[in-house]
Design a protein around this motif. Structure first.
Motif: not given
Lengths: 65, 913
Positions: B578-580, B561-563, B387-388, B568-571
């Motif tokens: 927030x991403x979810x 692409x795969x969901x 997590x960044x 995870x990249x966004x998360x």
């Protein structure tokens, strides 16, 4: 309102302001004359400024009518 | 004279109040009851433009140059008149691309370039950090004045060590505030409601404080405007405050340059971009701000000249620094409370600027400087699951603290140096360099990455050489020799008289050369090549942002692409929750129940990219998304599609016009057809009544004679013979009529049968004359026939043409006067056609009757003298002649007889086969 009459009016106000607040019109008011005991230049600058604000307010608040 | 603890206490109390306002704003935002969703709050927050530099410096500028403080405020007034056109477009673009800083705006426009974003960030930091230092200096010297560390002329005497310096603590407190309210969490929109609420509050405080001191000086110390001006006019050393004073110093060109500079800075200063574009809640708020913010500026400037005059009258010129008049005038009159209030006002002006600028710059530093470096350095494991969000927030917080410490450091190093005092306009000139790339990018599709880079770089270099370095030299940090002799002793390289351009002040001079270099490089380098796919895409998206509406822009991601890769990249940058939430909301707007049903179509990939763009900048977002999704190589066709959208729209409207024209034509045709149908309907009615009338006459006589014979068997044979003769002739007439009607109908409907043979017209004419000779003889008329020796053969239906001739001749026989009739039949021909004229010496046909005779059942002559006939002969004849491509017409002078003529073409008659 973006491309409508109001937008054109605002551009017109902008151009009028550029004209009134710059050389050569501005230089006409830089003299020793006094208005109400105040230097003509100061009265002129602040009244044009106020005039511009009133004009923009009138246009912006009227909207696209 | 105020005790230090009181000032520090008041200052920190004020900052605590600010914290409270910001906290309240944030809490209300979380509850969904935003307090900044209000056009007045938006207008007030824009007043972050008025910094300590203007708060204290305006009076100083007025004292030394009269109206010269005004361009800084007139420029924004004029600029905001255009805001509804320009800033609105920026807001719309920023919203649709989730752009959160001016660096990101430029980077995103020119193909999401890391290099450009970094360059803009560097320019912004170099231009703005000294400006932050200036704010700290204002607070510091204000504090020193208030606690009495000054001589009789209010010059600050001592500077304490940094550990004793309240300014450091102020800077650290501001850093804490900014970290707290500026980087509370990572948000995809990067909006900070609490911070904006605090800024709006600060704008009220500084306005109130400045108005308070203005009213105090004007109406308390003196007797109003009139009194102040009257005294000023009496004092000769104040003359320059009253007049334009343009000739001696900066001139009207300088005035114009200052107006232009302020106009650009109201849009391109990072803090103004942050407030006006990024923090904007509703673009309609801009409407009120276009006048309310200039009105605020007008209000805060009304008392600038009176305070300047009051200060000069009280202290005299050349003693107390006019920049401090707002503080020193109340102090000199022992009004400590007012002085403290004015200090708080100055504090609010300074802190507001520092907070917003720090947030704006930290976003830029994080998204456009640090993130790209991390992405490039490969030390950040891109494929990792870590997590960044913490790292991202850490970078921003570090950037804020770093910027403020940098500002403090610069303030400590520069002190009273020219480089700090004059930084206001120098800083404006630095951000003015963004104008060509941003404005060009919004209105011109042709701008390229290299063009923007070249423009920004050359503008920045010229700015540095003509403004920054000279200010260092004047501060004694560089050898001032190059100011006088030019670099390497080359006179044309004198930084403030580049290429020998003299007579302008340094700001005007630098603005001219830097913008010239900037615009020139931007345009020329851009024109060197066609924009690439990415540039063209972004260019079209930016330029046509209004045209596209809310629909998602064309996507250029391959849909492989795969969901489960994408989320995870966004998360990693936004946090799991927030991403979810974001993906869940996206799924719901697309009518799906939850994230698991989402398909990774190009639109979803674009959504993920824009989510990331809000957090880490568009260029880095593109890099991150490209780790899990392959970028679609742009086909030439797609680029052309985007570029040609305008022409497509034009083409559509053109087509539309054509269609509507075609429709109009069709309507006209339909209307004409309708008229024709009506006419035909009327003709049919006429025809029917005529036919029935014509049929009834013979039928009536047949019936009458038949009845007579049936009822009276005693009729003698002679009468009976006569009656039967009449019946027979009437029957013949009836048959002829029915035949003709059928004939007519056949010809008109095109069902008639034509038996074409080679015809010798001489033979035909002679035959017809012979056939009708009995008729003429009965009426005692002569027939003369004129024929050439030979005529070419004609290909037509013999019987039909004979029918025409017989009709014309029998008509002539009917109308010639009894006993003295004379009919001439003339046959003539040339290469192209054969012509027959039948001329009689009858009563002739009056002109108004002439067209009528060719209509069905319309016979010539008046009712009484009308001879027997069906009224169909001439119409049928005309139809026959026209069928063979000829024409049949009539020439007549009343009283001199009539000539019926027809002519038939030789060639086309043959062609009708």
């Amino acid at each position: 309102m973006r491309k409508g009459l109001a937008g054109q009016r605002l551009v017109a106000v902008f151009l009028a302001g550029m004209l009134l607040l710059n050389y050569p019109i501005l230089s006409l008011f830089d003299g020793p004359e006094r208005l109400f005991g105040l230097p003509l230049l100061h009265v002129y600058l602040f009244s044009v400024w106020l005039g511009l604000i009133v004009a923009v307010a009138w246009i912006a608040e009227r909207g696209a009518r | 004279m105020l005790p230090g603890w009181l000032i520090i206490g008041a200052s920190f109390a004020y900052l605590l109040l600010l914290f409270a306002v910001a906290y309240f704003g944030d809490r209300r935002a979380d509850e969904g009851r935003s307090i900044i969703a209000n056009p007045w709050v938006f207008s007030l927050s824009l007043a972050v433009y008025c910094t300590a530099w203007t708060y204290f410096g305006s009076v100083g500028r007025a004292a030394s140059g009269g109206t010269w403080f005004l361009p800084t405020y007139l420029g924004p007034t004029l600029g905001l008149a255009l805001a509804w056109l320009v800033v609105l477009k920026m807001i719309r673009i920023a919203r649709s691309h989730r752009i959160t800083s001016i660096a990101d705006f430029v980077a995103s426009r020119y193909g999401k370039s890391h290099l450009l974003g970094g360059l803009v960030t560097v320019i912004a930091v170099v231009g703005i950090v000294p400006y932050i230092a200036l704010q700290l200096k204002a607070i510091s010297s204000g504090y020193a004045l208030l606690i009495g560390e000054h001589d009789s002329l209010f010059r600050v005497e001592s500077q304490a060590g940094w550990w004793q310096d309240g300014t450091l603590y102020i800077a650290l407190t501001l850093a804490a505030f900014t970290v707290l309210f500026g980087t509370r969490h990572l948000d995809t929109t990067e909006r900070h409601e609490g911070m904006v609420a605090a800024i709006a509050f600060e704008s009220v405080v500084k306005l109130a404080a400045f108005l308070a001191v203005g009213i105090y000086v004007t109406y308390w110390l003196y007797d109003g405007f009139g009194d102040l001006y009257a005294r000023a006019m009496a004092a000769p050393e104040l003359a320059n405050v009253l007049a334009f004073d343009g000739v001696g110093r900066l001139g009207y060109g300088g005035w114009f340059a200052h107006v232009l500079l302020a106009m650009l800075s109201i849009i391109f200063l990072p803090r103004q971009f942050q407030i006006a574009v990024v923090e904007n809640v509703n673009e309609q708020h801009l409407r009120r701000a276009t006048w309310a913010f200039p009105a605020y500026l007008l209000l805060i400037n009304i008392f600038v000249i009176p305070i300047a005059i009051g200060g000069l009258l009280h202290f005299g010129r050349g003693t107390v620094d006019p920049d401090t008049f707002v503080l020193t005038l109340p102090m000199a009159h022992d009004n400590a409370a007012l002085a403290l209030f004015v200090f708080i006002g100055g504090l609010s002006a300074a802190t507001g600027m520092v907070i917003v600028e720090a947030i704006a710059l930290s976003t830029m530093v994080c998204n456009d400087l640090v993130m790209p470096m991390l992405l490039h350095s490969r030390r950040l494991n891109l494929a990792g699951e870590r997590d960044l969000t913490g790292l991202l927030l850490g970078i921003r917080r570090g950037a804020i603290v770093g910027l403020l410490l940098l500002g403090y450091l610069y303030f400590r190093l520069a002190g009273e140096a020219y480089a700090l005092v004059s930084i206001g306009l120098i800083s404006f000139a630095a951000v003015a360099q963004f104008a060509p790339a941003v404005i060009g990018g919004m209105y011109w599709r042709g701008g390229t990455r290299e063009g923007a880079l070249a423009g920004l770089l050359s503008g920045f270099v010229v700015w540095g050489y003509t403004l920054m370095l000279p200010s260092f030299a004047k501060s004694g940090w560089l050898d001032p020799g190059f100011l006088e002799q030019g670099l390497f002793g080359l006179a044309w390289l004198k930084p403030e008289q580049l290429f020998g351009l003299a007579g302008w002040d340094n700001i005007t001079h630098a603005l001219f050369w830097s913008l010239l270099a900037n615009i020139g490089a931007y345009v020329l380098v851009s024109l060197a090549r066609v924009p690439t796919g990415a540039e063209a895409t972004q260019g079209a998206l930016f330029v046509d942002v209004f045209r596209r509406g809310e629909s998602p822009p064309a996507s250029f991601w391959r849909s492989g692409a795969e969901v489960r890769d994408l989320v995870p990249v966004v998360a990693r940058f936004l946090g799991q929750r927030r991403t979810e939430d974001a993906f869940g909301a996206y799924a719901r707007t697309h009518g799906l129940r939850d994230v698991s049903e989402l398909k990774a179509d190009p639109e979803l990939v674009h959504f993920a990219e824009s989510l990331l763009a809000g957090a880490i900048g568009s260029a880095s977002a593109r890099v991150m998304v490209s780790t899990v999704v392959q970028e679609e190589p742009l086909g030439l066709g797609e680029v052309m599609d985007i570029l040609d959208e305008a022409s497509q729209v034009r083409a559509y409207s053109h087509k539309l016009e054509e269609k509507s024209r075609a429709l109009e034509a069709a309507t006209a045709e339909l209307r004409a057809a309708n008229e024709q149908l009506k006419e035909l309907d009327r003709l049919k009615d006429d025809f029917m009544s005529s036919v029935t009338h014509e049929l009834r006459t013979p039928l009536t006589s047949i019936r009458a004679f038949s009845e007579m014979m049936a009822e009276d068997p005693d009729i003698d044979v002679e009468d009976r013979q006569r009656f039967l003769g009449i019946i027979v002739s009437e029957t013949v007439r009836l048959t002829r009529l029915v035949n003709q009607v059928l004939d007519m109908a056949k010809i008109e409907s095109g069902h008639a049968e034509w038996h074409n043979t080679d015809i010798d017209m001489r033979e035909l004419v002679q035959h017809s004359v012979d056939a009708t000779m009995q008729l003429f003889r009965d009426r005692g008329a002569e027939v003369a026939v004129h024929m050439p020796a030979s005529v070419p053969l004609l290909r037509a239906d013999h019987d039909r043409l004979l029918q025409v001739m017989l009709n014309l001749l029998s008509n002539a026989a009917k109308f010639v006067p009894t006993g003295a009739g004379r009919v001439e039949v003339t046959l003539s021909c040339d290469d192209a056609r054969v012509r027959v004229d039948v001329r009689d010496n009858g009563p002739g046909i009056p002109p108004e009757q002439q067209p009528v005779v060719f209509q069905k059942f319309r016979q010539g002559g008046d009712e009484r003298s009308r001879p027997q006939g069906t009224g169909l002969g001439l119409p049928i004849s005309r139809q026959i002649v026209e069928h063979f491509g000829g024409r049949l017409w009539l020439e007549s002078v009343p009283g001199e007889g009539a000539t019926f003529s027809f002519e038939l073409p030789l060639a086309s008659a043959a062609a009708v086969q």
